[in-house]
Design a protein around this motif. Structure first.
Motif, PDB file in Angstrom:
ATOM      1  N   ASP A 192       0.829  -1.204   0.000  1.00  0.00           N
ATOM      2  CA  ASP A 192       0.000   0.000   0.000  1.00  0.00           C
ATOM      3  C   ASP A 192       0.866   1.258   0.000  1.00  0.00           C
ATOM      4  O   ASP A 192       0.542   2.247  -0.674  1.00  0.00           O
ATOM      5  N   GLN A 193       1.991   1.221   0.713  1.00  0.00           N
ATOM      6  CA  GLN A 193       2.892   2.370   0.708  1.00  0.00           C
ATOM      7  C   GLN A 193       3.520   2.579  -0.665  1.00  0.00           C
ATOM      8  O   GLN A 193       3.708   3.721  -1.115  1.00  0.00           O
ATOM      9  N   LEU A 194       3.840   1.479  -1.356  1.00  0.00           N
ATOM     10  CA  LEU A 194       4.377   1.599  -2.709  1.00  0.00           C
ATOM     11  C   LEU A 194       3.330   2.186  -3.656  1.00  0.00           C
ATOM     12  O   LEU A 194       3.653   2.994  -4.537  1.00  0.00           O
ATOM     13  N   ARG A 195       2.079   1.782  -3.475  1.00  0.00           N
ATOM     14  CA  ARG A 195       1.014   2.333  -4.312  1.00  0.00           C
ATOM     15  C   ARG A 195       0.871   3.840  -4.095  1.00  0.00           C
ATOM     16  O   ARG A 195       0.747   4.610  -5.071  1.00  0.00           O
ATOM     17  N   LEU A 196       0.925   4.254  -2.831  1.00  0.00           N
ATOM     18  CA  LEU A 196       0.827   5.685  -2.535  1.00  0.00           C
ATOM     19  C   LEU A 196       2.050   6.445  -3.059  1.00  0.00           C
ATOM     20  O   LEU A 196       1.927   7.570  -3.555  1.00  0.00           O
ATOM     21  N   GLU A 197       3.231   5.819  -2.958  1.00  0.00           N
ATOM     22  CA  GLU A 197       4.437   6.471  -3.477  1.00  0.00           C
ATOM     23  C   GLU A 197       4.347   6.655  -4.985  1.00  0.00           C
ATOM     24  O   GLU A 197       4.704   7.709  -5.520  1.00  0.00           O
ATOM     25  N   GLN A 198       3.860   5.639  -5.677  1.00  0.00           N
ATOM     26  CA  GLN A 198       3.709   5.738  -7.130  1.00  0.00           C
ATOM     27  C   GLN A 198       2.731   6.843  -7.503  1.00  0.00           C
ATOM     28  O   GLN A 198       3.011   7.666  -8.396  1.00  0.00           O
ATOM     29  N   LYS A 199       1.615   6.897  -6.821  1.00  0.00           N
ATOM     30  CA  LYS A 199       0.623   7.930  -7.120  1.00  0.00           C
ATOM     31  C   LYS A 199       1.174   9.315  -6.810  1.00  0.00           C
ATOM     32  O   LYS A 199       0.920  10.289  -7.539  1.00  0.00           O
ATOM     33  N   GLY A 200       1.968   9.428  -5.718  1.00  0.00           N
ATOM     34  CA  GLY A 200       2.559  10.711  -5.374  1.00  0.00           C
ATOM     35  C   GLY A 200       3.549  11.178  -6.430  1.00  0.00           C
ATOM     36  O   GLY A 200       3.587  12.373  -6.785  1.00  0.00           O
ATOM     37  N   LEU A 201       4.367  10.273  -6.931  1.00  0.00           N
ATOM     38  CA  LEU A 201       5.308  10.636  -7.986  1.00  0.00           C
ATOM     39  C   LEU A 201       4.581  11.053  -9.258  1.00  0.00           C
ATOM     40  O   LEU A 201       5.018  11.982  -9.959  1.00  0.00           O
ATOM     41  N   GLN A 202       3.488  10.384  -9.548  1.00  0.00           N
ATOM     42  CA  GLN A 202       2.722  10.757 -10.741  1.00  0.00           C
ATOM     43  C   GLN A 202       2.105  12.144 -10.587  1.00  0.00           C
ATOM     44  O   GLN A 202       2.074  12.927 -11.545  1.00  0.00           O
ATOM     45  N   LEU A 203       1.617  12.478  -9.385  1.00  0.00           N
ATOM     46  CA  LEU A 203       1.049  13.809  -9.171  1.00  0.00           C
ATOM     47  C   LEU A 203       2.097  14.908  -9.260  1.00  0.00           C
ATOM     48  O   LEU A 203       1.800  16.031  -9.682  1.00  0.00           O
ATOM     49  N   LYS A 204       3.346  14.589  -8.899  1.00  0.00           N
ATOM     50  CA  LYS A 204       4.427  15.586  -8.950  1.00  0.00           C
ATOM     51  C   LYS A 204       5.177  15.572 -10.283  1.00  0.00           C
ATOM     52  O   LYS A 204       6.192  16.253 -10.423  1.00  0.00           O
ATOM     53  N   ASN A 205       4.674  14.748 -11.250  1.00  0.00           N
ATOM     54  CA  ASN A 205       5.310  14.634 -12.572  1.00  0.00           C
ATOM     55  C   ASN A 205       6.759  14.156 -12.461  1.00  0.00           C
ATOM     56  O   ASN A 205       7.638  14.577 -13.230  1.00  0.00           O
TER      57      ASN A 205
END
Length: 553
Positions: A192-205
């Motif tokens: 779940d932390q990896l999923r959130l990290e991936q989504k965070g990186l996508q939001l920050k481009n």
């Protein structure tokens, strides 16, 4: 008449009146505590299983097996008004409440029976109690033990074999619980932390090929580890589902009970006093260390104990500095005038505000406004699921800190007011600054009063329920706020609380009679937890009081 007037003027009647009021209060408190202790502590003692030969209203005689829980004595007039048929020579109607168990078969755990319809009652040695993870207790006679559908023991040999297989099954069940909660739970948390990290990186481009490869490799490693544990769990589940008990009910029906659903089996009618004491100790330890089951009416309450103590400690850490700072400002720095008097009146009035009002304020301000903004600023990748924008341990602790803040402020102010002015002047005369005087002399001497305020705050906060229902407490929390996953202390998680547990079990349980003994036991434990926390604070206060007694003199 003159003597009576003189007696009243002497004040003696008011002394006796106060003594009577205090005595009445003490008797009531001792009575309540005595009831809680007797009902709560007695819940774990193994009661004998009785076999009743009972005549039903239709005239048929049947066998009823169970524990005699309670007796009700009703006057004849009241019994007749309730629809019971009474003989002319009967003055009272006596009824027994019997815990018959076997809810999966009969549909109910308890039954009221009339004493006059009991033809015979006895306590055969072969009657056993099976504590199950589901459907409550089973009462009956052990017939055989099966392994993979084949009988491996029956008759007199069934008992020892059943105990040995149950011990093996419990060891396997503990291993399953460890793998599911610690290992598999940890892997799910990391995924779940990896999923959130991936989504965070996508939001920050910042999502690029390197980040994608790194996260893919970590996911693949975790999935391999997950499959390994899943294979182990499948083998353990096959092992635990292998054995079963064959038992006979009161009606003669034979029922197969899987050992995967059995907590323990015992024969209370053959237990010696030492056996009962040992059983009592095991049940108490289970109550203190295990998770609840059966809609919180069975098992232990460790998550509620943990949540209560952690919330109180966090509340104490929050409320103490704020209360002391506010009291110091009002007493040492603020100009004594109308505004200061108005603030003191407001603080005193806040102590009388209903606790549910604090809960509504905590839900509206801390959870929705403060927590919602924190999620938008620091956890955008978790949207739409809230992190801090939902009730949790942090908001519950802050809400109760706000609720108990007036108590700490008033107690600390009283302590500061009792310190002689000469001590302050002497410190200043020796060259100390006002801040040094306050920090090194005044506050240490006022520390017993601060601890008194903290004791009162802990006593109130530990028993509060209404505000917690809005800002963080739940019926059953799947995980504790403190675990082995980074950052270890999860302030956003919901938690269980002893006070709410009492309310839930006592008033929201679908099986009131089964839950009633647990209400007393949990109430007793809550009283002990509050006494323990208060005693710790009192010991610290007494130590500080003795330390600074010479200076006060």
């Amino acid at each position: 008449m003159i003597r009576i007037k003189a007696w009243f003027k002497s004040g003696a009647p008011w002394v006796w009146l106060n003594a009577a009021a205090v005595s009445t209060c003490l008797i009531m408190v001792v009575g309540v505590l005595g009831l809680i202790v007797v009902r709560g502590a007695g819940h774990f003692w193994p009661a004998p299983v009785v076999q009743f030969s009972y005549q039903e209203p239709d005239g048929q005689t049947r066998t009823i097996i169970g524990e005699h829980v309670d007796t009700s004595i009703t006057p004849a007039a009241m019994a007749k008004s309730s629809g019971h048929i009474m003989a002319d020579d009967e003055d009272t109607l006596v009824q027994y409440l019997v815990k018959t168990g076997n809810r999966d078969i009969t549909g109910t755990d308890f039954r009221w029976i009339l004493e006059r319809n009991i033809k015979q009652q006895q306590s055969p040695a072969e009657l056993m109690v099976v504590e199950r993870r589901e459907w409550g207790n089973f009462y009956g006679q052990l017939v055989a033990v099966k392994e993979s559908g084949k009988v491996i023991a029956e008759g007199e040999q069934a008992g020892p074999v059943a105990q040995a297989r149950i011990n093996e099954a419990l060891a396997v069940f503990d291993e399953i619980a460890h793998l599911e909660k610690k290992e598999v739970g940890g892997i799910n948390y990391k995924l779940d932390q990896l999923r959130l990290e991936q989504k965070g990186l996508q939001l920050k481009n910042r999502w690029d090929a390197a980040a994608e490869q790194r996260i893919s490799v970590e996911k693949a490693e975790l999935e391999i580890e997950y499959k390994k544990y899943q294979a182990q769990l499948l083998e353990l589940y096959k092992q635990i589902r292998r054995d079963s008990l064959v038992a006979k009910t009161e009606s003669g029906q034979e029922v197969e009970v899987p050992l995967a659903k059995v907590v323990r089996v015992y024969w209370p009618n053959t237990m010696s006093m030492f056996d009962k004491i040992g059983h009592y100790g095991v049940k108490v330890v289970e109550f203190l260390t295990d998770d609840p089951r059966e809609a919180n009416t069975e098992g232990g309450i460790f998550p509620a104990i943990f949540g209560t103590v952690m919330m109180v400690l966090m509340m104490s850490v929050i409320v103490t500095p704020f209360g002391v700072i506010a009291a110091v400002y009002l007493r040492e720095y603020a100009k004594q005038g109308f505004i200061t008097r108005l603030i003191r009146i407001a603080v005193n009035n806040l102590a009388g505000v209903p606790s549910i009002v604090y809960g509504v304020f905590g839900l509206g301000f801390f959870v929705y406004i403060l927590g919602g903004n924190i999620d938008q600023l620091f956890y955008p990748e978790a949207a739409p699921a809230p992190v801090y924008g939902t009730p949790g341990l942090l908001w519950a602790s802050i809400t109760l800190a706000l609720l108990t803040l007036p108590v700490v402020i008033v107690s600390t102010e009283e302590g500061l007011a009792r310190i002689p002015r000469s001590i302050r002047e002497g410190s200043l005369a020796l060259g100390a600054t006002k801040l040094e005087t306050l920090w090194l002399t005044v506050l240490p001497m006022a520390s017993p009063a601060m601890m008194t305020g903290l004791i009162l705050a802990v006593a109130r906060a530990a028993g509060e329920v209404a505000p917690l229902m809005l800002v963080g407490v739940v019926k059953l929390a799947p995980t504790l706020p403190l675990d082995g996953n980074y950052p270890f202390l999860h302030l956003d998680r919901k938690f269980m609380h002893l006070g709410f547990h009492i309310y839930d079990v006592g008033f929201q349980s679908p099986n009131v009679e089964a839950a009633r003994p647990l209400v007393y036991a949990t109430s007793l434990l809550l009283v002990l937890v509050i006494v323990g926390l208060n005693l710790s604070a009192i010991l610290i206060r007494n130590h500080l009081r003795e330390k600074y007694r010479a200076l006060e003199g």
